[in-house]
Design an enzyme around this catalytic site. Structure first.
Site, PDB file in Angstrom:
ATOM      1  N   CYS A  33       0.682  -1.124   0.146  1.00  0.00           N
ATOM      2  CA  CYS A  33      -0.268   0.187   0.249  1.00  0.00           C
ATOM      3  C   CYS A  33       0.440   1.180  -0.001  1.00  0.00           C
ATOM      4  O   CYS A  33       0.305   2.260  -1.079  1.00  0.00           O
ATOM      5  CB  CYS A  33      -1.246  -0.162   1.474  1.00  0.00           C
ATOM      6  N   HIS A  37      -6.023   0.947  -3.835  1.00  0.00           N
ATOM      7  CA  HIS A  37      -4.737   0.529  -2.968  1.00  0.00           C
ATOM      8  C   HIS A  37      -4.419  -0.799  -3.290  1.00  0.00           C
ATOM      9  O   HIS A  37      -5.075  -1.177  -4.585  1.00  0.00           O
ATOM     10  CB  HIS A  37      -5.583   0.863  -1.926  1.00  0.00           C
ATOM     11  N   HIS A  84      -2.753   0.625   6.785  1.00  0.00           N
ATOM     12  CA  HIS A  84      -2.600   1.055   5.609  1.00  0.00           C
ATOM     13  C   HIS A  84      -3.815   1.998   4.605  1.00  0.00           C
ATOM     14  O   HIS A  84      -3.974   3.020   5.470  1.00  0.00           O
ATOM     15  CB  HIS A  84      -4.299  -0.234   5.988  1.00  0.00           C
TER      16      HIS A  84
END
Length: 186
Positions: free
Chosen positions: A86, A150, A138
């Site tokens: 990510c 993502h 994240h």
């Protein structure tokens, strides 16, 4: 200007239509919209120029990010050929767009830029989530229309998700706007 990597998944005609539709949400401001803004007496040409620069930057970030859809997830990955995680995705997109040189981890990235309210999200902003039982574990890039792109997790591929899904709503940690090195930070 660096050449954007385009995965084979986007070379199929139907997928190109999907990409074109997705890009329409981040298109630069039209001259008509600019003319409407000019009609307001409080709007200066400098403010319009900044808005157009932001819109162009957001489109560039979104385009570069969406060109990576389908790239496989790789923990610690920072190159599309080998795979991206990510934060690797976010760093790569911002670097390739010439927008910013960001730190390596999502937690470090969460300390860069300006914190913004979710109601103020614009394409190109960063959205953060708690997916590993720790804050800011994240990160993704906001595309507009409550969607973000993502690199999900091991076994996954870069994709677009809705922030309205209960999984993401429950794990949302905040959002940040990265002011590029070329933009005025006032």
């Amino acid at each position: 200007m660096a050449r954007t990597h385009i995965p084979s998944v986007w070379r199929k005609p139907m997928n190109r239509l999907i990409l074109a539709a997705a890009l329409s949400i981040t298109a630069p401001m039209s001259s008509h919209a600019s003319d409407l803004l000019l009609a307001g007496s409080a709007v200066t040409s400098n403010a319009i120029a900044k808005l157009q620069d932001f819109s162009t930057r957001a489109s560039e970030l979104a385009l570069r990010a969406m060109s990576l859809i389908g790239i496989r997830y790789k923990f610690g990955g920072s190159d599309p050929e080998a795979g991206l995680d990510c934060s690797g995705l976010v760093r790569y997109v911002f670097k390739e767009a010439g927008a910013a040189n960001l730190p390596r981890t999502s937690e470090e990235i969460s300390r860069v830029g300006e914190q913004i309210d979710p109601s103020e999200l614009k394409p190109g902003d960063l959205v953060f989530y708690n997916t590993l039982k720790r804050s800011f574990s994240h990160v993704g890039i906001y595309l507009g229309d409550n969607r973000f792109i993502h690199a999900p997790s091991a076994g996954g591929r870069i994709r677009i998700e809705s922030m309205d899904l209960s999984y993401w709503k429950a794990r949302f940690n905040g959002a940040r706007r990265i002011v590029s090195q070329n933009q005025d930070q006032h």
